[in-house]
Design a protein around this motif. Structure first.
Motif, PDB file in Angstrom:
ATOM      1  N   TYR A   1       0.839  -1.212   0.000  1.00 61.67           N
ATOM      2  CA  TYR A   1       0.000   0.000   0.000  1.00 61.67           C
ATOM      3  C   TYR A   1       0.863   1.245   0.000  1.00 61.67           C
ATOM      4  CZ  TYR A   1      -3.394   3.488   1.441  1.00 61.67           C
ATOM      5  OH  TYR A   1      -4.181   4.605   1.503  1.00 61.67           O
ATOM      6  N   MET A   2       1.921   1.248   0.783  1.00 59.81           N
ATOM      7  CA  MET A   2       2.822   2.383   0.808  1.00 59.81           C
ATOM      8  C   MET A   2       3.455   2.592  -0.571  1.00 59.81           C
ATOM      9  SD  MET A   2       5.955   2.989   3.467  1.00 59.81           S
ATOM     10  CE  MET A   2       6.901   1.632   2.763  1.00 59.81           C
ATOM     11  N   GLY A   3       3.809   1.496  -1.230  1.00 61.59           N
ATOM     12  CA  GLY A   3       4.351   1.608  -2.575  1.00 61.59           C
ATOM     13  C   GLY A   3       3.317   2.115  -3.567  1.00 61.59           C
ATOM     14  N   PHE A   4       2.067   1.681  -3.372  1.00 58.65           N
ATOM     15  CA  PHE A   4       0.988   2.152  -4.247  1.00 58.65           C
ATOM     16  C   PHE A   4       0.834   3.672  -4.168  1.00 58.65           C
ATOM     17  CE2 PHE A   4      -3.584   3.244  -4.459  1.00 58.65           C
ATOM     18  CZ  PHE A   4      -3.813   2.972  -5.797  1.00 58.65           C
ATOM     19  N   LEU A   5       0.834   4.211  -2.939  1.00 56.16           N
ATOM     20  CA  LEU A   5       0.753   5.659  -2.777  1.00 56.16           C
ATOM     21  C   LEU A   5       1.953   6.351  -3.410  1.00 56.16           C
ATOM     22  CD1 LEU A   5      -0.484   5.989   0.930  1.00 56.16           C
ATOM     23  CD2 LEU A   5      -1.840   6.224  -1.169  1.00 56.16           C
ATOM     24  N   ALA A   6       3.134   5.757  -3.245  1.00 57.15           N
ATOM     25  CA  ALA A   6       4.337   6.373  -3.790  1.00 57.15           C
ATOM     26  C   ALA A   6       4.299   6.393  -5.308  1.00 57.15           C
ATOM     27  CB  ALA A   6       5.569   5.608  -3.311  1.00 57.15           C
ATOM     28  N   ILE A   7       3.801   5.337  -5.930  1.00 54.30           N
ATOM     29  CA  ILE A   7       3.738   5.289  -7.398  1.00 54.30           C
ATOM     30  C   ILE A   7       2.755   6.320  -7.925  1.00 54.30           C
ATOM     31  CG2 ILE A   7       3.031   3.850  -9.350  1.00 54.30           C
ATOM     32  CD1 ILE A   7       4.160   1.462  -7.821  1.00 54.30           C
ATOM     33  N   ILE A   8       1.594   6.476  -7.228  1.00 52.71           N
ATOM     34  CA  ILE A   8       0.613   7.489  -7.658  1.00 52.71           C
ATOM     35  C   ILE A   8       1.230   8.878  -7.534  1.00 52.71           C
ATOM     36  CG2 ILE A   8      -1.589   8.547  -7.097  1.00 52.71           C
ATOM     37  CD1 ILE A   8      -2.612   5.808  -6.304  1.00 52.71           C
ATOM     38  N   SER A   9       1.887   9.106  -6.408  1.00 52.16           N
ATOM     39  CA  SER A   9       2.507  10.422  -6.211  1.00 52.16           C
ATOM     40  C   SER A   9       3.568  10.673  -7.285  1.00 52.16           C
ATOM     41  CB  SER A   9       3.139  10.509  -4.821  1.00 52.16           C
ATOM     42  OG  SER A   9       2.174  10.349  -3.825  1.00 52.16           O
ATOM     43  N   PHE A  10       4.380   9.653  -7.570  1.00 52.76           N
ATOM     44  CA  PHE A  10       5.423   9.819  -8.579  1.00 52.76           C
ATOM     45  C   PHE A  10       4.814  10.076  -9.955  1.00 52.76           C
ATOM     46  CE2 PHE A  10       7.975   7.750 -11.908  1.00 52.76           C
ATOM     47  CZ  PHE A  10       9.105   8.555 -11.854  1.00 52.76           C
ATOM     48  N   THR A  11       3.757   9.345 -10.260  1.00 51.23           N
ATOM     49  CA  THR A  11       3.120   9.498 -11.579  1.00 51.23           C
ATOM     50  C   THR A  11       2.543  10.901 -11.746  1.00 51.23           C
ATOM     51  OG1 THR A  11       2.590   7.133 -11.590  1.00 51.23           O
ATOM     52  CG2 THR A  11       1.391   8.534 -13.133  1.00 51.23           C
ATOM     53  N   VAL A  12       1.799  11.367 -10.757  1.00 51.70           N
ATOM     54  CA  VAL A  12       1.186  12.702 -10.845  1.00 51.70           C
ATOM     55  C   VAL A  12       2.266  13.769 -10.892  1.00 51.70           C
ATOM     56  CG1 VAL A  12      -0.320  14.369  -9.682  1.00 51.70           C
ATOM     57  CG2 VAL A  12      -0.910  11.928  -9.699  1.00 51.70           C
ATOM     58  N   ALA A  13       3.279  13.631 -10.035  1.00 45.00           N
ATOM     59  CA  ALA A  13       4.344  14.635 -10.019  1.00 45.00           C
ATOM     60  C   ALA A  13       5.108  14.649 -11.338  1.00 45.00           C
ATOM     61  CB  ALA A  13       5.301  14.348  -8.858  1.00 45.00           C
ATOM     62  N   PHE A  14       5.278  13.473 -11.922  1.00 44.96           N
ATOM     63  CA  PHE A  14       5.993  13.416 -13.190  1.00 44.96           C
ATOM     64  C   PHE A  14       5.192  14.106 -14.295  1.00 44.96           C
ATOM     65  CE2 PHE A  14       7.001  11.274 -17.198  1.00 44.96           C
ATOM     66  CZ  PHE A  14       8.379  11.466 -17.250  1.00 44.96           C
TER      67      PHE A  14
END
Length: 848
Positions: free
Chosen positions: A750-763
């Motif tokens: 779950y922590m990785g899921f949040l990190a991937i969403i954050s990375f995707t949006v920020a990118f």
């Protein structure tokens, strides 16, 4: 040859009446009354002169008994000696003579009650004793044997023997004890091709196999035969010799009789016609009790080197007082009553007596002045041998049993009026009961005892044969096997007293198919080979072998681990990530250092609370992110130190929730950047969603989901303190068992899921015009964060023990430091070093 003992009150001096001692032909009629006084020497004779001592032992024992007024008063013993010639029909013929009249061959008819047959002493050959017993058992006449007992089978009636040798099972045990003591596991066996040889093999084979001893070869010694077949027998012995010498076994067990030694002495001369080379050295011969060092006339001067260092089991014997002088006094000119001495003399000294009937005599003339002590010991021994000692005791056993029978008031009546006790004519079978359990001390002071089964109760001595450079022979007692002794004293051997064959340079020989697999190795047997032949392999990882020649290695108990040599289990030491160790101390220092840095950043932001750069992108989310990062660094300390129950419950759940809050804050900041750009468009409806409420909702909702997962984890399968005994071979690692690995990876996932969403949006929004390009900094921070945790999983799974915990702490510190550095370092740079850029005009300008 065998003898019978009679009681005769007409004669006080025994006489020896027999046919020729040598094996030259069948006896004629009237065999037992034929005095042999002159025998022509025959160069083809194959007699064993040393066996003449057996006759002398018999005569000496009878002489002593008849001269002893305390033993058998009023009764005189006499004896006859018969030769079986190793032929059954002549054995039966001579046996029938025992129960016949003296003058005519009329079996089962005797009219001279003053000459009573009391007992028979059987020959060396077990078959001779067996043939005798088949006739004597009908008349219940006792037979005492001093050689091997005959082999009985289902078709054989229950024949009775009184055996003046211990049971052979004792000897089998003695041989096994000797092999085990010296760790000889690869041995060769030579046996007689007789029933007794087969019996020995059947008895000893299972015992040897059970104790891990194998046969390198198994050969049979030819049976005794006439000279017409000696060449064929020697050719067979030559083949046996080649197989013995080709074998790597240094130990050869020989089960044979006296005549077997005659064949063995041929071995050094079988390979080379010149009789000088290729001696069978390098073998330790183990002889059984019935074997003595003997020779025939051809072997008188042969060397004895092959027997140097041999070990033999012998029945206990002792020097009988007066016997040596009795033997030395024998002389053809002074011993007229001895019908054997002239033949023996010719055999021993290789000469012939002059014969007035024959004009020409071949060979040297016997003078009668030859000295017996000049003969080699293998040819004739002045000391009493084991067989002679048994014959001597057999005669005394009969005398004591007869004395007890004649003294028994239950079976014999007294003649009144001063005539004393007179032995009535009795059947010989009555002597059986008195022979069973007979016990006496002989003239040497040794106790002789026959048990109720008719077996001698005695021990075996282990003798070492020593051959000197001048070919003199003597035996040294080096051990003893006593079946009646306590188990720890039943087998005694003095290794320092043993002289080994010169081939081994006085070093104890080894005899193994394969060298020992020492501790740390295990055996792997070779297919198609005896089980003593194997290969040695090192124990696999985590296993040991602490004994020699183990079939399999075994694992150490959980609290121990194998040493370097894999032959010992060493107690494991307790290990955990401690503050006292460099690794734990270093990680704690890093965590505290970054806590301090985070606190300074938080303090800086709070000091410049109202500046534009702090107010941008939601101050409350910024403070929440900094506090969560501070707690992330502090949560790393939960992983260091001795694991306790409360710590185990908190460290993974606290780490998961705090990191989720931090990542949620980053996600909220990223979404706020997107929304801030979208509301700048005319007519946008998203303006109403932009505000502190949206950011707080994102943080709370995302954190709540992670908190829910942790609550379920703690409710179903919570972590607990555990000791890992298997991951690391040399240590017991104290740590926290995650309880449910699935829930643990759910938290990480779950922590990785949040990190991937954050990375995707920020990118996606990294190029939008924003104050100080915060979207780009968030992209870098999430790139670091995702890289760290993606590499964490394989690294975590590949490490063991306390290093797994160290990897997780490292990941927590590095990922938290990545967020702190990438997001807040640029802002702190402007706040502290470039305050002129921290203005509203600069922010608006940068946005434009």
């Amino acid at each position: 040859m065998y003898s019978c003992i009679q009681n005769d009150d007409d004669s006080a001096v025994p006489t020896i009446t027999s046919s020729s001692y040598s094996m030259q032909g069948p006896p004629d009629k009237g065999y037992q009354n034929h005095n042999v006084t002159n025998v022509e020497h025959d160069s083809d004779s194959s007699a064993v002169p040393k066996n003449y001592q057996h006759i002398l032992a018999l005569a000496f024992a009878v002489k002593e008994i008849n001269e002893n007024p305390q033993l058998l008063p009023n009764i005189t013993l006499g004896f006859h000696i018969y030769d079986s010639y190793f032929i059954p029909k002549w054995t039966y013929y001579a046996t029938m003579q025992l129960i016949s009249t003296a003058d005519r061959f009329l079996p089962n008819y005797k009219c001279d009650i003053q000459n009573n047959l009391i007992a028979v002493i059987g020959g060396l050959d077990p078959q001779t004793s067996f043939y005798l017993a088949t006739v004597l058992d009908v008349y219940k006449i006792p037979q005492l044997i001093y050689g091997y007992a005959p082999v009985m089978n289902d078709k054989t009636p229950g024949l009775t023997f009184h055996q003046l040798t211990p049971r052979e099972s004792f000897q089998d045990t003695a041989i096994l004890s000797l092999l085990i003591h010296f760790k000889w596991t690869w041995v060769g066996i030579l046996i007689m091709s007789t029933d007794t040889g087969k019996r020995f093999l059947q008895a000893v084979s299972p015992k040897l196999t059970q104790m891990g001893i194998c046969f390198a070869f198994l050969e049979t010694i030819p049976t005794l035969s006439f000279l017409s077949e000696i060449n064929d027998q020697l050719r067979n012995m030559a083949k046996i010799h080649d197989r013995i010498m080709a074998s790597k076994a240094n130990i050869v067990i020989v089960y044979g009789d006296t005549f077997s030694m005659v064949y063995l002495r041929w071995l050094p001369y079988l390979s080379e016609p010149e009789h000088v080379t290729n001696k069978p050295r390098g073998k330790v011969w183990i002889m059984t009790a019935q074997m003595e060092l003997t020779a025939i006339i051809y072997q008188k001067n042969w060397d004895l080197d092959m027997f140097h260092g041999a070990l033999s089991f012998t029945i206990y014997s002792n020097d009988i007082p007066g016997f040596h002088q009795f033997v030395e006094s024998r002389n053809p000119s002074r011993t007229k009553e001895d019908g054997f001495i002239r033949d023996f003399w010719q055999q021993a000294f290789i000469c012939v007596f002059s014969n007035p009937v024959v004009d020409m005599v071949k060979g040297d003339i016997c003078t009668g002045k030859e000295k017996l002590d000049s003969l080699p010991e293998s040819f004739f021994d002045l000391r009493m041998t084991g067989h002679s000692y048994n014959i001597y005791n057999a005669v005394y056993a009969v005398a004591h049993a007869l004395h007890a029978m004649s003294s028994s008031k239950l079976k014999y009546k007294a003649i009144v009026e001063g005539e004393g006790l007179e032995l009535q004519y009795q059947l010989a079978w009555q002597l059986h009961n008195f022979l069973r359990g007979v016990s006496f001390n002989n003239s040497a002071g040794d106790k002789v005892f026959l048990n109720q089964n008719g077996h001698l109760i005695a021990a075996f001595d282990v003798m070492n044969w020593i051959i000197s450079s001048n070919q003199s022979f003597h035996r040294v007692k080096v051990g003893r096997v006593d079946p009646q002794a306590p188990p720890d004293e039943a087998f005694i051997i003095n290794e320092s007293a043993i002289t080994w064959p010169t081939w081994f340079n006085q070093v104890q020989p080894l005899s193994q198919c394969t060298m020992n697999c020492y501790p740390g190795y295990s055996r792997k047997f070779k297919e198609g080979k005896p089980f003593c032949c194997y290969d040695c392999f090192t124990c696999s990882e985590g296993t040991i072998s602490n004994q020699t020649d183990m079939n399999d290695c075994y694992k150490c108990p959980n609290e121990t681990y194998p040493n370097k040599n894999k032959d010992l289990c060493i107690p494991k030491y307790i290990s955990f990530l401690s503050y006292e160790k460099p690794l734990g101390l270093s990680l704690a220092c890093f965590a505290l250092s970054f806590c301090l840095i985070t606190a300074l950043v938080l303090g800086t932001f709070m000091k410049y609370h109202n500046t534009p750069i702090v107010k941008a992108n939601n101050r409350s989310i910024t403070y929440t992110l900094l506090i969560s990062l501070l707690l992330c660094f502090l949560s790393a300390l939960l992983f260091i130190g001795h694991p306790e129950k409360v710590v185990c419950l908190l460290r993974q759940t606290a780490f998961g929730i705090i990191f989720s809050v931090a990542v949620s804050c980053v996600l909220a900041k990223t979404i706020m950047v997107v929304l801030a750009f979208m509301i700048t468009k005319p007519g946008s409806r998203i303006r109403k969603w932009v505000g502190k409420g949206l950011a707080n909702s994102i943080v709370l909702s995302c954190s709540f989901i992670q908190a829910s997962i942790c609550i379920v984890w703690l409710a179903t399968s919570p972590p607990f303190p555990d000791a890992d005994k298997h991951s690391v071979s040399e240590e017991i690692t104290l740590g926290c068992n995650e309880g449910s690995v699935t829930m643990f990876y759910c938290v990480l996932g779950y922590m990785g899921f949040l990190a991937i969403i954050s990375f995707t949006v920020a990118f996606l929004v990294r190029r939008l015009p924003d104050s100080f390009n915060e979207a780009k900094f968030i992209t870098f921070s999430m790139l670091v964060f995702c890289s760290v945790w993606l590499s964490f999983v394989p690294t975590y799974l590949s490490t063991k023990g306390k290093y797994m915990v160290a990897v997780e702490i490292f990941s927590i510190i590095v990922s938290s430091a990545g967020l702190l550095g990438c997001i807040f370092f640029p802002k702190c740079y402007i706040i502290v070093l470039r305050p002129e850029l921290n203005s509203r005009e600069q922010i608006i300008k940068r946005k434009t």
